[in-house]
Design an enzyme around this catalytic site. Structure first.
Site, short mmCIF file in Angstrom:
data_model
loop_
_atom_site.label_atom_id
_atom_site.label_comp_id
_atom_site.label_asym_id
_atom_site.label_seq_id
_atom_site.Cartn_x
_atom_site.Cartn_y
_atom_site.Cartn_z
N HIS A 175 0.85 -1.26 0.04
CA HIS A 175 0.02 0.00 0.01
C HIS A 175 0.91 1.13 0.01
O HIS A 175 1.90 1.46 1.01
CB HIS A 175 -1.05 -0.02 1.24
CG HIS A 175 -2.03 -1.18 1.12
ND1 HIS A 175 -2.62 -1.63 2.22
CD2 HIS A 175 -2.59 -1.63 -0.05
CE1 HIS A 175 -3.60 -2.56 1.84
NE2 HIS A 175 -3.47 -2.39 0.44
N GLU A 178 1.67 3.99 3.13
CA GLU A 178 2.02 3.47 4.28
C GLU A 178 3.67 3.40 4.32
O GLU A 178 4.33 2.42 4.25
CB GLU A 178 1.53 1.89 4.49
CG GLU A 178 0.16 1.94 4.60
CD GLU A 178 -0.65 0.67 4.58
OE1 GLU A 178 0.31 -0.28 4.91
OE2 GLU A 178 -1.82 0.50 4.61
N HIS A 307 2.33 -3.19 7.33
CA HIS A 307 1.43 -2.39 7.00
C HIS A 307 1.24 -1.35 8.25
O HIS A 307 1.78 -1.40 9.31
CB HIS A 307 -0.09 -3.11 6.87
CG HIS A 307 -0.02 -3.79 5.58
ND1 HIS A 307 -0.95 -3.30 4.46
CD2 HIS A 307 0.39 -4.95 5.21
CE1 HIS A 307 -0.73 -4.38 3.31
NE2 HIS A 307 0.09 -5.24 4.00
N GLU A 383 0.58 -4.84 11.50
CA GLU A 383 0.09 -3.47 11.43
C GLU A 383 0.84 -2.52 12.70
O GLU A 383 0.94 -2.96 13.53
CB GLU A 383 -1.20 -3.35 11.62
CG GLU A 383 -2.30 -4.12 10.72
CD GLU A 383 -2.50 -3.41 9.25
OE1 GLU A 383 -1.83 -2.55 9.26
OE2 GLU A 383 -3.23 -3.84 8.53
#
Length: 424
Positions: A175, A178, A307, A383
């Site tokens: 992504h 990020e 992420h 995350e």
């Protein structure tokens, strides 16, 4: 991940200009505010969704349901109207960022004279650093696993100091926005190469490490030069709306494992979560899959995708909140080791468990493909910081702290995975 929704009023205040110097976006968010709302009922959730109909909105994360806290951004011309609507709906809110642009400016980009982990860096600087390390160490096998849609290299590094090792794969920046993802992955690689810590030296001897720090180079460059909030890759996807052609696929929704089965707005081509018209359409993820497939079955024993944000260790599966992997309890024990060790550094708590249960149900993610198709026995999405105060726009002065706490977690995770027989 504590869900972030960014409500962006794309008005004349947001302008696309010529290519800007590193660290200065062509699209700016001066005086855009970040609101945090608590959604208590289904009715409130539905009314939040309807804001799209009256305001030009751009959601950046899935709406999962009531009983959650959501953040969103509102442009200056709509702030009074949005606050009036929230009050009418009796939705509790607070303003947590008064000026988004000032926060974005704290995510400083280095002068690109050298690679370090106090600022974020451009793709060129990251790749130059990889090339330098590869030239300096004969135990690094470096290559280009494929090309992006716009023709940029997707580079990989394989660290192997002895034959017969099993491997751990670290994936970064699928992504685009990020930035902390590739910053963390390169921090970890640097520690594996240069650390004097005996434990890190042992881990670099006893395991092979495969690192793909930048799966989405086109989107990453776009976030540096045009739009900091961009998520997908940059392939025109064949659709359009009132603003023109729509670009990009969310590549972490495009893997061919339970593809398309779940996920908010994965079928909306102009939204940030569009998973494509069918699975495996993007050259970037095909290159990544081909790269993984190039290794002998059973060699890669752990696949870790990095992420932002929310401080989670998300395990398979994402497509369901009632179905779990056969070795789910084992995976939880391994994830717990990461969480406990990471918390010991700065107190950052990482919640662990199946992503469909903890986060939201969504299909087509890399970690699920690695587990369900490639039979890699431990896969996860990490995350990173934080829990929503800065969200996707983590200031660069936190990069080293993030790397340090994740490194501590990684050491514990690998040792627990070995104890559990993952590398047998």
């Amino acid at each position: 991940m504590r869900l972030l929704i960014l409500l962006i009023a794309l008005l004349p205040v947001v302008m696309v200009a010529a290519k800007s110097p590193p660290g200065r976006m062509a699209v700016r968010y001066d005086n855009f505010k970040v609101y945090r709302v608590t959604i208590e009922t289904d009715m409130q959730l539905e009314e939040l969704k309807k804001l799209r109909e009256s305001v030009n909105v751009h959601f950046l994360n899935e709406l999962a349901g009531p009983g959650r806290t959501y953040n969103f951004i509102v442009g200056p011309l709509f702030q009074r109207a949005v606050e009036k609507s929230l009050n009418f709906l009796e939705i509790i809110y607070e303003i947590i960022v008064e000026d988004l642009q000032k926060l974005l400016d704290q995510s400083s980009v280095g002068d690109d004279s050298h690679m370090e982990w106090e600022t974020y860096h451009t793709l060129d600087t990251i790749y130059e650093w990889l090339d330098e390390k590869c030239a300096a160490h004969d135990y690094l096998d470096c290559g280009v696993i494929g090309k992006s849609h716009e023709g940029r290299d997707i580079k990989s590094v394989r660290l192997s100091k002895r034959s017969g090792n099993k491997a751990i794969l670290l994936e970064g920046n699928i992504h685009a926005m990020e930035w902390i993802s590739s910053a963390t992955v390169t921090f970890l690689l640097n520690q594996l190469i240069n650390s004097k810590d005996p434990e890190m030296q042992r881990l670099s001897e006893e395991y092979d490490w495969i690192v793909v720090p930048m799966v989405n180079p086109d989107g990453f460059v776009y976030t540096h030069e045009v739009e900091r909030l961009w998520r997908k890759n940059r392939r025109p996807n064949g659709y359009s709306n009132a603003t023109g052609a729509c670009y990009g696929i969310d590549m972490n929704r495009n893997f061919d494992y339970h593809w398309g089965g779940a996920g908010w707005n994965i079928d909306e081509p102009c939204d940030h979560w569009f998973g494509g018209d069918k699975p495996n359409t993007e050259v970037e993820i095909l290159a990544l899959q081909d790269f993984v497939n190039s290794f002998e079955d059973g060699y890669i024993r752990s696949y870790m995708a990095f992420h932002a944000y929310g401080q989670y260790v998300l395990l398979p599966y994402g497509h369901s909140n009632t179905e779990f992997p056969p070795n789910y309890e084992q995976m939880q024990r391994i994830a717990a080791a990461f969480s406990d060790a990471a918390a010991d550094v700065y107190g950052s708590t990482f919640t662990y468990g199946a992503s469909g249960l903890l986060n939201y149900v969504v299909s087509g993610a890399a970690k699920d493909w690695a587990y369900g198709v490639k039979n890699i026995p431990f896969t996860c999405t990490v995350e990173l910081r934080d829990k929503g105060t800065f969200g996707f726009f983590l200031p660069s002065n936190q990069i080293t702290e993030v790397g340090t706490e994740v490194l501590a977690g990684l050491k514990a995770l690998v040792n627990k995975a070995a104890e559990e027989g993952i590398f047998n």
